[in-house]
Write a protein that holds these residues in place. Structure first.
Motif, PDB file in Angstrom:
ATOM      1  N   LYS A 160       0.835  -1.200   0.000  1.00  0.00           N
ATOM      2  CA  LYS A 160       0.000   0.000   0.000  1.00  0.00           C
ATOM      3  C   LYS A 160       0.870   1.251   0.000  1.00  0.00           C
ATOM      4  O   LYS A 160       2.011   1.230   0.474  1.00  0.00           O
ATOM      5  CB  LYS A 160      -0.912   0.008   1.231  1.00  0.00           C
ATOM      6  CG  LYS A 160      -1.856  -1.171   1.334  1.00  0.00           C
ATOM      7  CD  LYS A 160      -2.726  -1.076   2.583  1.00  0.00           C
ATOM      8  CE  LYS A 160      -3.685  -2.254   2.697  1.00  0.00           C
ATOM      9  NZ  LYS A 160      -4.546  -2.161   3.897  1.00  0.00           N
ATOM     10  N   ASP A 161       0.326   2.346  -0.555  1.00  0.00           N
ATOM     11  CA  ASP A 161       1.052   3.609  -0.486  1.00  0.00           C
ATOM     12  C   ASP A 161       0.699   4.323   0.818  1.00  0.00           C
ATOM     13  O   ASP A 161      -0.022   3.787   1.675  1.00  0.00           O
ATOM     14  CB  ASP A 161       0.740   4.479  -1.713  1.00  0.00           C
ATOM     15  CG  ASP A 161      -0.739   4.826  -1.832  1.00  0.00           C
ATOM     16  OD1 ASP A 161      -1.471   4.723  -0.820  1.00  0.00           O
ATOM     17  OD2 ASP A 161      -1.172   5.203  -2.948  1.00  0.00           O
ATOM     18  N   ASP A 162       1.216   5.540   0.975  1.00  0.00           N
ATOM     19  CA  ASP A 162       1.030   6.272   2.228  1.00  0.00           C
ATOM     20  C   ASP A 162      -0.440   6.561   2.538  1.00  0.00           C
ATOM     21  O   ASP A 162      -0.815   6.732   3.694  1.00  0.00           O
ATOM     22  CB  ASP A 162       1.819   7.584   2.192  1.00  0.00           C
ATOM     23  CG  ASP A 162       3.320   7.340   2.178  1.00  0.00           C
ATOM     24  OD1 ASP A 162       3.724   6.226   2.582  1.00  0.00           O
ATOM     25  OD2 ASP A 162       4.074   8.241   1.751  1.00  0.00           O
ATOM     26  N   SER A 163      -1.263   6.593   1.484  1.00  0.00           N
ATOM     27  CA  SER A 163      -2.683   6.872   1.697  1.00  0.00           C
ATOM     28  C   SER A 163      -3.488   5.616   2.001  1.00  0.00           C
ATOM     29  O   SER A 163      -4.693   5.682   2.241  1.00  0.00           O
ATOM     30  CB  SER A 163      -3.271   7.559   0.461  1.00  0.00           C
ATOM     31  OG  SER A 163      -3.274   6.667  -0.647  1.00  0.00           O
ATOM     32  N   GLY A 164      -2.837   4.456   1.957  1.00  0.00           N
ATOM     33  CA  GLY A 164      -3.517   3.197   2.227  1.00  0.00           C
ATOM     34  C   GLY A 164      -4.072   2.511   1.002  1.00  0.00           C
ATOM     35  O   GLY A 164      -4.712   1.466   1.113  1.00  0.00           O
ATOM     36  N   THR A 165      -3.802   3.080  -0.191  1.00  0.00           N
ATOM     37  CA  THR A 165      -4.287   2.467  -1.436  1.00  0.00           C
ATOM     38  C   THR A 165      -3.403   1.283  -1.809  1.00  0.00           C
ATOM     39  O   THR A 165      -2.167   1.374  -1.771  1.00  0.00           O
ATOM     40  CB  THR A 165      -4.279   3.490  -2.578  1.00  0.00           C
ATOM     41  OG1 THR A 165      -5.136   4.582  -2.225  1.00  0.00           O
ATOM     42  CG2 THR A 165      -4.783   2.853  -3.867  1.00  0.00           C
TER      43      THR A 165
ATOM     44  N   THR B 242      -1.295  -0.861  -4.037  1.00  0.00           N
ATOM     45  CA  THR B 242      -0.546  -0.551  -5.257  1.00  0.00           C
ATOM     46  C   THR B 242       0.003  -1.784  -5.961  1.00  0.00           C
ATOM     47  O   THR B 242       0.389  -1.714  -7.126  1.00  0.00           O
ATOM     48  CB  THR B 242       0.622   0.384  -4.937  1.00  0.00           C
ATOM     49  OG1 THR B 242       1.483  -0.254  -3.964  1.00  0.00           O
ATOM     50  CG2 THR B 242       0.111   1.705  -4.358  1.00  0.00           C
TER      51      THR B 242
END
Length: 551
Positions: free
Chosen positions: A525-530, A532
């Motif tokens: 996940k990226d920093d926003s929680g998405t 990837t």
């Protein structure tokens, strides 16, 4: 595609299980069958099962229903409507179908296949003179499968192996097959029963499915049975299953007579009861005729026979396809019979359960596995883990599925069907120091190493199932391979092209593991929680970036 990626994509469904059972004769069949099947379900070896049986022609019917129809229909199967593939039990029905033509003087059991198929120019005279009786008792000398089975015009699909082998391939086989010797001894042959079904269709100038429907299913009122490759209402089909993998149904093409039939437990129960009737009509006369013993004492026409603990003759057959395992048996003298239908590929286990209804089941040979259990080095970064699995020796190579070997003699274990052999060399302390491993023509001496190099022990944990929806989507593996992740009712599945859809189990909120193979996946996940991407762990790490939004 490089070898590492190929290795990752090699997800193998083990089609022959040697699971140990604890059944014995003289037990309460409903309780014992239920407990054994439930154990298999709990171990993710069986998804669903239906058992129906009758004792002494009683009006009381024994029924056991377990598991769930599919991942989307988590409900018990129904004995009246839930459909299963019955695999090689089809052979009993094919023999019965041929018998109806024999009774109508359209065929004769001692007629040769060349007389039945005059348009084929057989390359071998001995093959041309094989009789229908020899086909129906596996004494024809024909191979288990045609020698051109993997050389068809349209290449076969490993997940649906019979689909593309058609009439032209069968004819081509007989017009070129010229063995130096034809051994007329018992040898199981799917080809033999495929040929019987083909001969019926040619004789009647119709399809095998239509002939079976008119001559067998309709007279027996088996209204939910079919011998065609597809069924109209797939919602009534128990989803195929093999060791946590969702499996598609098989299409049989010209091999229909060997394994195409799909049926319900109730229809199979009708077939059982029909075998007890002395009615003097065509179908019941034919059913009695195919039970007459042929050549050997343990084979009738289509049926396999065995003596029960009560000295009665049991007529039985089992079946297996890519996602189903089944067992059928009748005892006409005692007027009892039973059928087991499952979504599973645990054919050996299902057969043991079925056989335990009439005799004491022989368990695998009791062996002390303590000297052998441990880890052995096959090559750099490749190890074999030896463990005791339900009283049997299990091997698992790094990144590969587990396989069970049978004990054959002192310190030697084999899986003869795949030419696998493990020969252990013991040290002075009585523990194995070396594993002499052989497969086909290759062999290697694998030295014992620390257990830390072996297959990791993974435990399933509980997580917030709402997280799973975010993981659904497609992910790009190397060289154009796309993996699909699917979320279905609190479960997560992963599929790569050409392979089954496997369920994965959580070991953390972002990391999951396969129970059928030594592999894991980890969502990134990226920093926003998405989400990837996902990393596949199997003998290495393979990053697969996400290439679309969630499904």
């Amino acid at each position: 595609m490089n070898s590492a990626v190929k290795s990752f994509l090699l997800f193998i469904c083990l089609m022959l299980s040697l699971s140990a059972l604890t059944c014995a004769s003289g037990y309460d069949k409903e309780i014992s069958a239920k407990s054994e099947l439930q154990r298999l379900i709990d171990n993710h070896a069986v998804r669903t099962a239906v058992v129906m049986f009758v004792e002494n022609d009683s009006t009381e019917i024994g029924v056991v229903k377990l598991g769930e129809i599919s991942d989307s229909r988590r409900e018990l199967p129904d004995e009246d409507s839930t459909v299963f593939e019955i695999g090689s039990i089809t052979k009993v029905f094919t023999a019965l179908l041929v018998q109806t033509l024999v009774d109508d003087e359209l065929l004769h059991w001692d007629r040769t296949i060349s007389a039945c198929l005059p348009d084929i120019e057989f390359a071998n005279e001995a093959i041309a003179n094989v009789s229908l009786r020899e086909l129906a008792t596996h004494r024809s000398g024909l191979p288990r499968l045609p020698t051109n089975f993997t050389e068809t015009v349209v290449p076969g699909n490993a997940m649906d192996p019979y689909a593309n082998y058609g009439e032209q391939d069968l004819v081509a086989f007989f017009e070129s097959f010229d063995p130096p010797e034809l051994k007329k001894e018992h040898a199981y042959s799917n080809l033999g029963f495929a040929l019987l079904g083909y001969i019926v269709a040619k004789t009647l100038d119709t399809s095998y499915a239509e002939a079976m429907n008119q001559r067998v299913f309709q007279p027996l009122e088996m209204n939910n049975s079919t011998a065609i490759d597809s069924i109209k209402d797939h919602s009534e089909l128990a989803a195929g299953y093999s060791n946590t993998a969702n499996m598609d149904t098989w299409n049989f093409n010209v091999h229909a007579g060997a394994g195409v039939i799909r049926s319900t437990a109730r229809d199979m129960y009708k077939f059982i009861r029909a075998n007890f009737l002395e009615t003097d009509d065509a179908i019941h006369r034919a059913m009695r005729s195919i039970r007459e013993l042929q050549y050997e004492a343990n084979h009738a026409l289509g049926w396999i026979t065995e003596t029960s603990d009560q000295d009665t003759t049991i007529f039985w057959h089992n079946g297996q396809t890519g996602g189903y395992a089944s067992f059928l048996a009748i005892d006409p003298e005692a007027k009892r019979g039973w059928v087991i239908l499952t979504a599973s590929t645990e054919a050996a286990a299902i057969t043991r359960i079925g056989a335990s209804f009439y005799r004491e089941v022989e368990l695998p040979h009791s062996v002390d596995f303590t000297p052998y259990t441990g880890v052995y080095k096959l090559a750099e970064n490749q190890y074999m883990t030896i463990s005791n699995k339900d009283g049997q020796l299990q091997i698992q190579v790094t990144g590969q599925p587990p396989i069970v070997l049978a004990h054959t003699k002192d310190h030697v274990f084999e899986l003869q069907a795949l030419s696998l052999k493990a020969d252990f060399v013991l040290g002075e302390d009585g523990k194995a120091t070396t594993l002499k491993w052989s497969q086909q023509e290759a062999s290697i001496d694998a030295e014992r190493v620390d257990d830390s190099f072996g297959v990791a022990i993974r435990e399933e944990v509980s997580i917030d199932t709402e997280l799973l929806e975010a993981y659904a989507g497609t992910y790009q593996l190397p060289e154009g391979v796309v993996a699909t992740v699917k979320h279905l009712k609190e479960r997560l599945f992963v599929q790569v092209p050409g392979q089954p859809e496997f369920r994965v189990f959580p070991m953390s909120p972002t990391r999951f593991f396969y129970k059928v193979i030594d592999a894991e996946i980890e969502f990134k996940k990226d920093d926003s929680g998405t989400v990837t991407g996902v990393v596949f762990h199997q003998g290495g790490e393979y990053l697969a970036p996400r290439i679309n939004d969630k499904e």
